[in-house]
Design a protein around this motif. Structure first.
Motif, PDB file in Angstrom:
ATOM      1  N   ALA A 188       0.827  -1.206   0.000  1.00 49.83           N
ATOM      2  CA  ALA A 188       0.000   0.000   0.000  1.00 49.83           C
ATOM      3  C   ALA A 188       0.860   1.254   0.000  1.00 49.83           C
ATOM      4  O   ALA A 188       0.585   2.218  -0.711  1.00 49.83           O
ATOM      5  N   THR A 189       1.935   1.254   0.788  1.00 46.24           N
ATOM      6  CA  THR A 189       2.782   2.432   0.871  1.00 46.24           C
ATOM      7  C   THR A 189       3.581   2.635  -0.392  1.00 46.24           C
ATOM      8  O   THR A 189       3.905   3.763  -0.781  1.00 46.24           O
ATOM      9  N   GLN A 236       2.691   2.177  -3.421  1.00 46.54           N
ATOM     10  CA  GLN A 236       1.887   2.398  -4.605  1.00 46.54           C
ATOM     11  C   GLN A 236       2.275   3.687  -5.320  1.00 46.54           C
ATOM     12  O   GLN A 236       2.872   4.591  -4.756  1.00 46.54           O
ATOM     13  N   SER A 245       0.759   8.847   2.871  1.00 43.89           N
ATOM     14  CA  SER A 245       1.003   7.437   2.572  1.00 43.89           C
ATOM     15  C   SER A 245      -0.268   6.683   2.217  1.00 43.89           C
ATOM     16  O   SER A 245      -0.222   5.711   1.449  1.00 43.89           O
ATOM     17  N   ARG A 246      -1.402   7.121   2.752  1.00 42.10           N
ATOM     18  CA  ARG A 246      -2.642   6.387   2.508  1.00 42.10           C
ATOM     19  C   ARG A 246      -3.509   7.001   1.408  1.00 42.10           C
ATOM     20  O   ARG A 246      -4.331   6.310   0.810  1.00 42.10           O
ATOM     21  N   ALA A 301      -3.525   5.259  -1.897  1.00 37.93           N
ATOM     22  CA  ALA A 301      -4.204   3.971  -2.011  1.00 37.93           C
ATOM     23  C   ALA A 301      -5.716   4.101  -2.002  1.00 37.93           C
ATOM     24  O   ALA A 301      -6.418   3.289  -2.592  1.00 37.93           O
ATOM     25  N   GLN A 302      -6.227   5.125  -1.322  1.00 41.22           N
ATOM     26  CA  GLN A 302      -7.664   5.270  -1.200  1.00 41.22           C
ATOM     27  C   GLN A 302      -8.018   6.718  -0.912  1.00 41.22           C
ATOM     28  O   GLN A 302      -7.273   7.416  -0.219  1.00 41.22           O
TER      29      GLN A 302
END
Length: 454
Positions: A236-237, A239, A324-325, A328-329
């Motif tokens: 996830a990080t 990406q 960081s997130r 991903a979303q």
């Protein structure tokens, strides 16, 4: 001015009351089985597993969390696999953090109590975060608790209450660093003002204190360096940053107000503006107090710097999580329950700074406003949580009965995946199905004669 005893009693009553609400109204409705990341414990907990250094210090996604793994292991083994024990640990650490901020705020006001100090337990112990219902939330709760303990130890030292407070603070920050990436940020940010304090006191320190501090600082620095150098990003990080520019601003805004928990999910504008105003006021009061004390060469300037560092590390953690997130979303309502606890030190450090810098009358007026606001947030979050637990309890009971039944693990995982994992995709179903036989090896989950079937 003589302060009434009830001003000192209200924060303690709020802490006891919040814990009472959890034990009486929430705990009986919690899931006794694993949820989401909790299933990763089964390999070490089952009959064929073992507690190894490789498992303890190995990465879990982006994080090394050996303290969490160790504590959870020694809670789950004697309870036979009752995962509600993990929520008890969560609440214990949240209560410790609340106690720290009651003490820190009072120390900064020269020992004067305040109704506003009750904000700490009302914010940290409400039902608006996942810590009351999910054991793995300990990663966030533990880093907040260790950072709070470190700040309390340092401020207590500066107030002459704890002789080796600075050394204890560095050791607590080492523990904080082992609470995942969020803990590393807190440990580094709070260690900086402590280093300045050590440098300022170096000439006056005894030989013994100098040696103890050198050891504590060395362990702290070595721990941080080792964790950073051995860190590997998860999928996830790592990406692509495509779309980050569009998704980052709403993620930052959502994170900033998420200290309110579930209550922050609606009416973004006013709550975001309130949080921004609180941060701005705390920074202005803190910087002014710091400048005034250092101009007079007062040693107490360091306590203001330490609390400002707590506020700064909370904002820095918020930004790192958002960056960081967000790749991903996008931000979505409900993420407050997961990430919100990391931002709870924003209002608590802000209250400590503002209440210490305000005059007695202003401080009392602000305390009434803060207490009323925190009580409303606690009431809203707790009411939502209790309602959610009650509504979902029939499904929890069915999922528990399925685990105790003779039905195949694949069938149980497929039917009750919503109760076992936050994702419902084939990979999650397969992972849970593989872990259910391991769970059934634990005493609490072994099939017993007369177990009711679905």
């Amino acid at each position: 001015m003589k302060y009434r005893g009830w001003e000192a009693a209200v924060p303690k009553l709020a802490l006891a009351g919040a814990l009472g609400v959890f034990f009486l109204l929430m705990f009986p409705l919690l899931k006794p089985y694993p949820f989401s990341d909790d299933w990763s414990y089964l390999e070490a907990l089952s009959g064929g597993g073992s507690l190894s250094l490789k498992w303890l210090f190995g990465l879990h996604n982006d994080h090394r969390i050996p303290i969490q793994k160790l504590l959870h292991y020694f809670l789950l083994m004697p309870t036979g696999g009752d995962f509600r024990a993990l929520m008890l640990l969560n609440m214990a650490f949240a209560a410790i953090a609340a106690w720290c901020w009651i003490r820190i705020a009072r120390l900064l006001r020269d020992g004067r109590p305040s109704l506003g100090d009750a904000c700490a337990p009302l914010i940290l112990l409400g039902g608006g975060f996942n810590g009351v219902s999910w054991g793995f939330s300990f990663q966030f709760i533990s880093s907040v608790a260790f950072a709070s303990l470190a700040a309390w130890a340092a401020v207590s030292y500066l107030r002459g209450r704890l002789s080796y407070g600075v050394e204890y603070a560095f050791l607590l920050l080492i523990l904080c660093a082992w609470c995942g990436g969020n803990g590393i940020i807190s440990a580094a940010a709070l260690g900086a003002p402590l280093l300045l304090l050590c440098a300022a006191e170096h000439r006056a320190a005894t030989r013994l204190r100098t040696r103890v501090r050198f050891l504590a600082v060395g362990l702290w620095a070595a721990t941080l360096a080792g964790l950073v150098l051995t860190w590997k990003p998860s999928g996830a990080t790592a990406q692509s940053e495509h779309g980050l520019a569009q998704q980052l601003p709403p993620f930052l805004a959502g994170m900033l107000k998420s200290w309110m928990g579930v209550y922050a999910m609606a009416d973004d504008g006013p709550k975001l503006a309130l949080t921004a105003a609180i941060v701005a006021a705390a920074v202005l009061v803190g910087v002014w107090t710091l400048w005034r004390r250092w101009r007079l060469r007062e040693r107490r300037g360091f306590e203001t710097l330490i609390v400002l560092a707590v506020l700064g590390q909370s904002l820095l953690t918020l930004m790192v999580v958002a960056v960081s997130r967000a790749v991903a979303q996008p931000w979505s309502p409900g993420l407050e329950l997961h990430y919100g606890f990391l931002t709870t030190l924003i209002p608590l450090s802000a209250w400590a700074l503002i209440s210490a810098g305000a005059g007695p009358r202003t401080q009392r007026a602000l305390a009434l406003l803060a207490l009323a606001g925190a009580a409303w947030i606690f009431s809203y979050n707790t009411d939502w949580r209790i309602g959610s637990l009650r509504d979902g309890y029939p499904q929890v009971a069915a999922a528990q009965a399925a685990l105790l039944s003779k039905r195949s693990a694949a069938e149980v995982a497929d039917k009750h995946i919503q109760e076992y994992y936050y994702l419902h995709d084939p990979a999650s179903r397969e992972a849970v199905a593989e872990a259910i036989p391991l769970l059934r090896q634990m005493p609490l989950w072994r099939e017993r004669p007369g177990t009711p079937q679905e």
